[in-house]
Design a protein around this motif. Structure first.
Motif, mmCIF file in Angstrom:
data_model
loop_
_atom_site.group_PDB
_atom_site.id
_atom_site.type_symbol
_atom_site.label_atom_id
_atom_site.label_comp_id
_atom_site.label_asym_id
_atom_site.label_seq_id
_atom_site.Cartn_x
_atom_site.Cartn_y
_atom_site.Cartn_z
ATOM 1 N N ARG A 142 9.200 -3.899 -3.730
ATOM 2 C CA ARG A 142 7.750 -4.129 -3.750
ATOM 3 C C ARG A 142 6.995 -2.898 -3.256
ATOM 4 O O ARG A 142 5.934 -2.535 -3.799
ATOM 5 N N LEU A 143 7.519 -2.244 -2.221
ATOM 6 C CA LEU A 143 6.859 -1.040 -1.710
ATOM 7 C C LEU A 143 6.906 0.088 -2.737
ATOM 8 O O LEU A 143 5.922 0.818 -2.922
ATOM 9 N N ILE A 144 8.038 0.232 -3.399
ATOM 10 C CA ILE A 144 8.127 1.258 -4.447
ATOM 11 C C ILE A 144 7.099 0.987 -5.543
ATOM 12 O O ILE A 144 6.480 1.915 -6.078
ATOM 13 N N ALA A 145 6.868 -0.289 -5.848
ATOM 14 C CA ALA A 145 5.878 -0.641 -6.875
ATOM 15 C C ALA A 145 4.465 -0.249 -6.465
ATOM 16 O O ALA A 145 3.584 -0.105 -7.325
ATOM 17 N N THR A 146 4.217 -0.057 -5.158
ATOM 18 C CA THR A 146 2.879 0.327 -4.682
ATOM 19 C C THR A 146 2.722 1.841 -4.539
ATOM 20 O O THR A 146 1.729 2.306 -3.983
ATOM 21 N N ARG A 147 3.686 2.607 -5.014
ATOM 22 C CA ARG A 147 3.711 4.058 -4.752
ATOM 23 C C ARG A 147 2.426 4.748 -5.194
ATOM 24 O O ARG A 147 1.932 5.651 -4.511
ATOM 25 N N GLU A 148 1.869 4.352 -6.349
ATOM 26 C CA GLU A 148 0.653 5.015 -6.836
ATOM 27 C C GLU A 148 -0.548 4.620 -5.993
ATOM 28 O O GLU A 148 -1.417 5.460 -5.713
ATOM 29 N N LEU A 149 -0.616 3.366 -5.566
ATOM 30 C CA LEU A 149 -1.717 2.939 -4.704
ATOM 31 C C LEU A 149 -1.647 3.634 -3.347
ATOM 32 O O LEU A 149 -2.680 3.923 -2.730
ATOM 33 N N ARG A 150 -0.433 3.887 -2.878
ATOM 34 C CA ARG A 150 -0.263 4.587 -1.596
ATOM 35 C C ARG A 150 -0.378 6.094 -1.763
ATOM 36 O O ARG A 150 -0.511 6.822 -0.780
ATOM 37 N N GLY A 151 -0.279 6.592 -2.995
ATOM 38 C CA GLY A 151 -0.418 8.019 -3.249
ATOM 39 C C GLY A 151 0.721 8.848 -2.712
ATOM 40 O O GLY A 151 0.493 9.891 -2.081
ATOM 41 N N VAL A 152 1.969 8.425 -2.954
ATOM 42 C CA VAL A 152 3.108 9.148 -2.394
ATOM 43 C C VAL A 152 3.963 9.784 -3.485
ATOM 44 O O VAL A 152 4.030 9.300 -4.620
ATOM 45 N N ASP A 153 4.627 10.894 -3.109
ATOM 46 C CA ASP A 153 5.589 11.557 -3.983
ATOM 47 C C ASP A 153 7.018 11.166 -3.639
ATOM 48 O O ASP A 153 7.890 11.136 -4.505
ATOM 49 N N ARG A 154 7.262 10.914 -2.341
ATOM 50 C CA ARG A 154 8.610 10.581 -1.881
ATOM 51 C C ARG A 154 8.534 9.431 -0.878
ATOM 52 O O ARG A 154 7.678 9.412 0.010
ATOM 53 N N ASP A 155 9.442 8.496 -1.004
ATOM 54 C CA ASP A 155 9.625 7.422 -0.032
ATOM 55 C C ASP A 155 11.038 7.500 0.518
ATOM 56 O O ASP A 155 12.006 7.748 -0.227
ATOM 57 N N PHE A 156 11.157 7.266 1.822
ATOM 58 C CA PHE A 156 12.463 7.169 2.469
ATOM 59 C C PHE A 156 12.539 5.828 3.186
ATOM 60 O O PHE A 156 11.638 5.480 3.958
ATOM 61 N N PHE A 157 13.601 5.088 2.904
ATOM 62 C CA PHE A 157 13.763 3.760 3.478
ATOM 63 C C PHE A 157 15.068 3.691 4.279
ATOM 64 O O PHE A 157 16.087 4.256 3.851
#
Length: 610
Positions: free
Chosen positions: A439-454
């Motif tokens: 779900r968080l990955i699906a929000t990547r554009e709304l959050r404006g991120v290039d990279r996520d680390f979980f």
């Protein structure tokens, strides 16, 4: 004072998931805190220890304050994420009919200043600063002539102050505290790295087992050494290893790993054989002097794997945190870091926003039903900027609190605007964690991120007994989670953008412990999964001798690893975008391992060009 007619209060279960701690509910022998924890901000800059600061993160701050607000407005109940048992429900403020207990406070004082001073004395020993007291008096006055409502908002605001959450005094500058900011997305293709930590020490030599081997029958040796805990050959899911330069042309995966086996066959999963904590390559004669970490101990080996910095060249940072730092410094990428359920060492870094901690079941909204329209603004003012000589721990709380409020709004707004996952995730902790990551990955554009680390921790792998039950139960949950997550990512067109690296504290002893379990050991076998992974192979070297005569075998079948975590994390860092020349910033130990033997990123990832 808390008034109740109940002999036993029924509280939210488990309450520690809301606020990070609960009487008689320790997760480990180390309680809820780590004594070596050094927080961010002024205390961290001064190298001051603050174990309790581990609990001041977005989910726990939200859980604690929501619970306190609910208790003040509706007693111990399940109203608006209160501390009572049951699912959160909306309630009318001042309605205590559903409460199992409620707060009792009354005062004969009529003057607003006198009332707030009395509350300040009771709740903070009179340490509320003049500025904060003035803000609370104004809020109290605005609710008059309804004295009950005035008392409720005054109490809520006092429990929101840094004076309530620390023993410091506060000297305010009168300015708003700035929230942590992130740079805008750069437009580079999105990528996510997920670190899955199987806590307790997974028995990975029953996850990857010799199958067809020639000229030596390595499975027969495995069966003899493992004895009662060995896996039947007929139960194993056979995988081809003919191109992996191993002693066997095929290996067997645990029967509960059907999805993982299919991903291996599809070329989306790679095994790392006999990997573990290493300071440098070593052998039976020198491993004690060559190894910095305290071997076979949960806390030290988990710390090492996550930090990858035994000589503390970059104090209080983790491997994924340093990858994030490098990407922000070198390429100005927008990066966010998320811990599931609780904090980790791995995501600690120097740059950008602090790692968020999110619950696997979602993100409860902060102060969803405020007692006043402008209440959140007043709370931020109560936690405004402070003078240089103001209390450092009060400043730490305010900084983390304000960032938590903003992060909560950012996340809840983004998740509210994004559709739920379509794949079917399990309701166990592994399933809900991977569902939240999806779900968080699906929000990547709304959050404006290039990279996520979980970072996903999963407990209960410490199988000193009942090994068969332990692996059957845990691996079924793991495989189901991987199945749902990979399905969801493929549906969203993001499978090639996502890499999962699975780790554990250590491997376990090949020899059983006299019962139906195994004990703490060293080297183990681990998976890396993703659409960009060049899989269908086993990297590293599976031991060719499993008896005590083997060059890597210590007493009771403890195996010296031949592949280091530095050598695994380094190519992942390059895939994420760290330049080859900067890998040492992420893995400061990497030069201790011969470059000719290191794994190239181009060997682990499809179409990697560097």
């Amino acid at each position: 004072e808390l008034i109740t007619e109940k002999k036993v209060l029924e509280l939210a279960y488990p309450l520690k998931n809301k606020i990070g701690q609960m009487a008689h509910s320790f997760d480990t022998v180390f309680s809820f805190f780590l004594p070596e924890n050094i927080p961010t901000g002024k205390p961290g800059a001064a190298m001051l220890y603050s174990p309790e600061a581990m609990l001041v993160d977005m989910p726990k701050v939200t859980g604690l304050l929501n619970g306190l607000y609910s208790t003040i407005k509706n007693g111990i109940s399940n109203c608006y994420y209160g501390f009572g048992d049951g699912r959160s429900v909306p309630c009318e403020e001042g309605d205590f009919n559903n409460a199992v207990a409620k707060l009792s406070f009354d005062t004969s004082a009529e003057d607003a200043a006198a009332v707030v001073s009395e509350l300040s004395t009771l709740l903070t020993s009179g340490r509320i600063s003049p500025k904060n007291k003035e803000l609370i008096i104004d809020a109290y006055t605005s609710k008059l002539p309804d004295k009950a409502a005035a008392l409720r908002i005054a109490q809520q605001l006092i429990v929101s102050t840094p004076e309530f959450h620390s023993f410091d005094t506060v000297k305010s500058t009168g300015e708003t505290r700035e929230s942590a900011s992130t740079p805008p997305p750069s437009g580079v293709p999105y990528k996510a790295v997920i670190f899955l930590m199987l806590q307790g020490g997974a028995d990975s030599f029953n996850m990857l087992v010799p199958h067809t081997c020639s000229p030596k029958d390595l499975y027969s040796e495995y069966k003899k050494v493992r004895g009662a805990v060995s896996m039947p050959l007929s139960s194993l899911l056979e995988i081809d290893a003919s191109s992996s330069n191993q002693a066997c042309t095929s290996f067997g995966m645990h029967p509960k790993l059907a999805t993982a086996k299919q991903l291996y066959d599809d070329g989306d999963l790679v095994w790392f054989a006999n990997a573990g904590v290493l300071t440098r390559p070593t052998n039976k004669d020198k491993y004690k002097s060559h190894t910095k970490a305290a071997l076979f101990a949960h806390n030290s080996m988990k710390l090492y794997i996550q930090r990858l910095d035994p000589f503390k060249t970059d104090v209080e940072t983790g491997a994924l945190g340093r990858i994030a730092d490098a990407l922000q410094k070198q390429q100005n990428l927008s990066v966010e870091k998320y811990n599931l359920y609780k904090g980790s060492y791995s995501l600690d870094g120097h740059y950008g926003p602090e790692p968020f901690i999110v619950d696997g079941n979602g993100v409860p909204k902060f102060n969803e039903a405020p007692s006043d329209e402008g209440m959140d603004g007043v709370i931020k003012n109560l936690n405004g900027a402070t003078e240089f000589d103001s209390g450092v721990f009060a400043d730490l709380f305010s900084n983390l609190f304000v960032n938590s409020i903003d992060a909560n709004k950012k996340l809840t707004d983004a998740l509210d605007q994004t559709a739920n996952t379509t794949a079917i995730f399990g309701t166990d902790s592994m399933g809900t964690a991977f569902n939240m990551v999806a779900r968080l990955i699906a929000t990547r554009e709304l959050r404006g991120v290039d990279r996520d680390f979980f970072f996903i921790p999963h407990s209960n792998w410490d199988a000193h007994n009942k090994l068969e039950w332990n692996l059957n139960t845990n691996l079924a949950d793991l495989d189901n989670a991987i199945n749902a997550f990979s399905t969801e990512m493929k549906t969203e067109g993001l499978w090639d953008s996502t890499t999962i690296i699975q780790a554990s504290d250590f491997g376990r002893s090949l020899e059983p412990n006299g019962g139906d379990g195994t004990d703490h050991a060293w080297g183990g076998n681990y998976m890396m999964i993703g659409g960009a992974v060049s899989g269908g192979k086993i990297v590293g070297k599976y031991p060719e001798v499993l008896t005590d005569d083997g060059p890597e075998i210590l007493e009771r079948g403890r195996i010296i690893p031949t592949l280091s975590w530095d050598e695994i994390i380094a190519p992942i860092a390059e895939w994420a975008g760290v330049s080859h020349g900067s890998v040492k910033e992420v893995c400061p130990n990497i030069d201790n391992f011969p470059e000719s033997q290191r794994i190239k990123a181009s060997d682990l990832f499809v179409d990697f060009t560097g």
